[in-house]
Design a protein around this motif. Structure first.
Motif, PDB file in Angstrom:
ATOM      1  N   LYS A 121       0.812  -1.222   0.000  1.00  0.00           N
ATOM      2  CA  LYS A 121       0.000   0.000   0.000  1.00  0.00           C
ATOM      3  C   LYS A 121       0.843   1.269   0.000  1.00  0.00           C
ATOM      4  CE  LYS A 121      -4.175  -1.775   1.850  1.00  0.00           C
ATOM      5  NZ  LYS A 121      -5.345  -1.441   2.646  1.00  0.00           N
ATOM      6  N   ASP A 122       2.121   1.117   0.338  1.00  0.00           N
ATOM      7  CA  ASP A 122       3.013   2.281   0.356  1.00  0.00           C
ATOM      8  C   ASP A 122       3.450   2.690  -1.054  1.00  0.00           C
ATOM      9  OD1 ASP A 122       4.286  -0.148   0.151  1.00  0.00           O
ATOM     10  OD2 ASP A 122       5.838   0.287   1.642  1.00  0.00           O
ATOM     11  N   PHE A 123       3.087   1.926  -2.040  1.00  0.00           N
ATOM     12  CA  PHE A 123       3.412   2.251  -3.438  1.00  0.00           C
ATOM     13  C   PHE A 123       2.303   3.153  -3.973  1.00  0.00           C
ATOM     14  CE2 PHE A 123       3.477   1.390  -8.042  1.00  0.00           C
ATOM     15  CZ  PHE A 123       4.842   1.421  -8.329  1.00  0.00           C
ATOM     16  N   THR A 124       2.616   4.419  -4.156  1.00  0.00           N
ATOM     17  CA  THR A 124       1.589   5.413  -4.504  1.00  0.00           C
ATOM     18  C   THR A 124       1.537   5.684  -6.010  1.00  0.00           C
ATOM     19  OG1 THR A 124       3.140   7.242  -4.348  1.00  0.00           O
ATOM     20  CG2 THR A 124       2.051   6.561  -2.301  1.00  0.00           C
ATOM     21  N   ALA A 125       0.590   6.527  -6.375  1.00  0.00           N
ATOM     22  CA  ALA A 125       0.463   6.934  -7.776  1.00  0.00           C
ATOM     23  C   ALA A 125       1.740   7.640  -8.246  1.00  0.00           C
ATOM     24  CB  ALA A 125      -0.745   7.853  -7.941  1.00  0.00           C
ATOM     25  N   GLU A 126       2.369   8.359  -7.330  1.00  0.00           N
ATOM     26  CA  GLU A 126       3.624   9.033  -7.688  1.00  0.00           C
ATOM     27  C   GLU A 126       4.717   8.031  -8.049  1.00  0.00           C
ATOM     28  OE1 GLU A 126       5.234  12.178  -5.071  1.00  0.00           O
ATOM     29  OE2 GLU A 126       3.143  12.394  -4.398  1.00  0.00           O
ATOM     30  N   HIS A 127       4.754   6.942  -7.283  1.00  0.00           N
ATOM     31  CA  HIS A 127       5.747   5.902  -7.591  1.00  0.00           C
ATOM     32  C   HIS A 127       5.443   5.259  -8.938  1.00  0.00           C
ATOM     33  CE1 HIS A 127       5.990   5.846  -3.015  1.00  0.00           C
ATOM     34  NE2 HIS A 127       7.169   6.308  -3.423  1.00  0.00           N
ATOM     35  N   GLU A 128       4.179   5.010  -9.168  1.00  0.00           N
ATOM     36  CA  GLU A 128       3.805   4.379 -10.439  1.00  0.00           C
ATOM     37  C   GLU A 128       4.157   5.295 -11.611  1.00  0.00           C
ATOM     38  OE1 GLU A 128      -0.196   2.932 -10.652  1.00  0.00           O
ATOM     39  OE2 GLU A 128       0.318   1.719 -12.422  1.00  0.00           O
TER      40      GLU A 128
ATOM     41  N   ARG B  70      -0.934  -5.138  -6.709  1.00  0.00           N
ATOM     42  CA  ARG B  70      -1.072  -4.423  -5.429  1.00  0.00           C
ATOM     43  C   ARG B  70      -1.538  -5.393  -4.358  1.00  0.00           C
ATOM     44  NH1 ARG B  70       0.081  -1.385  -9.796  1.00  0.00           N
ATOM     45  NH2 ARG B  70       0.129   0.827  -9.292  1.00  0.00           N
TER      46      ARG B  70
ATOM     47  N   SER C 209       5.537  -2.838   0.882  1.00  0.00           N
ATOM     48  CA  SER C 209       6.408  -3.305  -0.196  1.00  0.00           C
ATOM     49  C   SER C 209       7.724  -3.852   0.385  1.00  0.00           C
ATOM     50  CB  SER C 209       6.753  -2.138  -1.133  1.00  0.00           C
ATOM     51  OG  SER C 209       5.585  -1.584  -1.693  1.00  0.00           O
TER      52      SER C 209
END
Lengths: 314, 314
Positions: A50-57, A72, A77
């Motif tokens: 859940k710590d993987f955000t839209a910014e990371h993507e 997800r 992660s």
């Protein structure tokens, strides 16, 4: 041509003599994808929390990388913590929190099934083999591994090696895998395990390709080894991911070419060195996110200048 | 053009995984002279004892090397005993009997005074400086040193470094001399100590030349570093003298050329690698005594093939 890469998408906390970063985007599949994205279409299979955000993507998608295969999951992660000191030639691992990666079960989206090039980044060889078997029509398979799998999962690793076109590992791993100190003899033993071609990375001293008589179609005799240089750098900010970036530049260039010839493979090694040299200029993937085509071309010429008698620009 | 070399002419007792030899002719000046003799006229200054026979001398004279400057002294010749194991990348010194070398006082025969190229092999920097000062008209000076002199004779070594056109040392020595782990930064520091050009030998990974703005006349800006490969070898019988043979091939080729240009220096590094690769094929100087011009040319082409994108013969 599309490359499908399976491997870790992670967060790294890194300390080097040049500073420290916490929770920056990392992982083998990430470095590989970004480096390869300058040459060809890349599709990623991995798992994040859940710590993987839209910014990371967006770090992937801005480079045109397909993230459909990044699953997800509940939880956090994969997180790696490490530090470098002295000559910075080896990381000291301070923590490995597998988190969602612990139960990772790679699933290949249907839209990925037509990928012609497969890269098996450094993960459990059981998972590497599982992905490989689901891609029966793939044109070329390139893979990485590490000491941990060589030492304690050799039977599983052996199955993966038998299916590889190219194995990309470092000196220590090649010697360990072969149980042999002389690198040329070690390479012969590794090639006998399955890979058609072996590329051994020497860190700041470049890389050597070792060939078998199966490396290229239509050639009965193995070629001599080929040595590609690394760029002498006065400042290495963060070596994390240098090997994966080498692999990305190498394989990305290969996948962009119509045919695998000796000349293409040699040139690919130079592009591997080029992307590796960018990767270490900043922490994490910062530099790999923003390289221009002109910078890549210029650095490729620099690699010729530092290694070729007649390309010296003098 | 003639090269004058001052250094050790010795006997070596060596053990490697491939066997052992006792009292075979060795020494830095010996390896250097034999390697350089394939390119230019060589004159040697050294000292030997009564154990140095006409047969030993013939090893030099058969290659056209001038031995007038090899002084005969009472006592025994310098004797080194060492062994190699594992990857054979470092010798373990088991004994160093200086014998007649302990009181060595280099004397330069009048017939040697017109030598245009001077090579100061790895000996006490006080002796290196003494020889240098007696050759005021020499066109180029190239030198070697080792950890022992760097650690405990730094003031004397500093005087020698200020007079050098080219310093030829290995990675560990360069890092130690500069007190710096990053090789590019270490090279900058070493060049600031005097040498116009620094060549760092990486053993099985080749060598890198680092340039200053004084490396070549008529160029105001320092060139980029240049990396020359080493030949990947499945069998290294005896690494003793590989570095001195590299120096001999390198400097011998330089001295055979009318002018020092960047292209000449780069090519010289390849010839250094070529002669180093022959040296390790047999114990002692056996291989260096009998190389043919054709073998040298063929191996030079091989060095291009393993390092140049477009010289691959494919």
């Amino acid at each position: 041509m599309s490359i499908l890469v399976v491997g870790s998408v992670a967060f790294d906390s890194i300390e080097t003599p040049h500073g420290a970063v916490k929770n920056c985007l990392g992982g083998a599949a990430t470095h590989f994808s970004l480096a390869a994205s300058y040459f060809t279409q890349v599709r990623v299979i991995g798992v994040v929390g859940k710590d993987f955000t839209a910014e990371h993507e967006a770090i992937f998608t801005r480079r045109g990388i397909d993230t459909k295969g990044i699953e997800r999951s509940e939880g956090l992660s994969f997180h790696w913590t490490g530090s470098y000191s002295g000559n910075m030639d080896e990381a000291k691992t301070l923590g490995t929190d597998l988190n969602v990666f612990e139960t990772f079960e790679p699933k290949i989206p249907d839209a990925y099934k037509d990928s012609e090039y497969l890269f098996l980044a450094n993960i459990d060889p059981v998972l590497q083999a599982r992905v490989r078997s689901q891609m029966p029509k793939v044109r070329m398979v390139c893979g990485d591994t590490m000491n941990y799998w060589i030492a304690d999962h050799s039977a599983n690793l052996a199955k993966v090696l038998r299916e590889l076109d190219v194995l990309l590992i470092n000196d220590g791993e090649a010697r360990m895998l072969a149980g042999e100190r002389n690198l040329v003899v070690a390479a012969e033993k590794v090639l006998a395990m399955g890979p058609k071609t072996l590329i051994v990375k020497h860190g700041e001293y470049g890389a050597t390709a070792f060939f078998s008589d199966r490396s290229f179609t239509g050639r009965e005799k193995a070629l001599r080894p080929f040595r590609a240089p690394a760029l002498p750098l006065a400042e290495v900010v963060d070596p994390t991911g240098a090997g994966d970036s080498f692999a990305g530049g190498f394989y990305g260039y290969l996948a962009s070419q119509p045919e695998l010839t000796p000349a293409v493979l040699r040139t690919a090694m130079f592009y591997g060195g080029v992307m590796g040299s960018f990767a270490v200029e900043r922490f994490g993937t910062e530099r790999l996110q923003n390289v221009s085509r002109e910078e890549i071309d210029e650095r490729f010429k620099l690699f010729l200048e530092i290694s070729h008698l007649e390309h010296a620009g003098v």
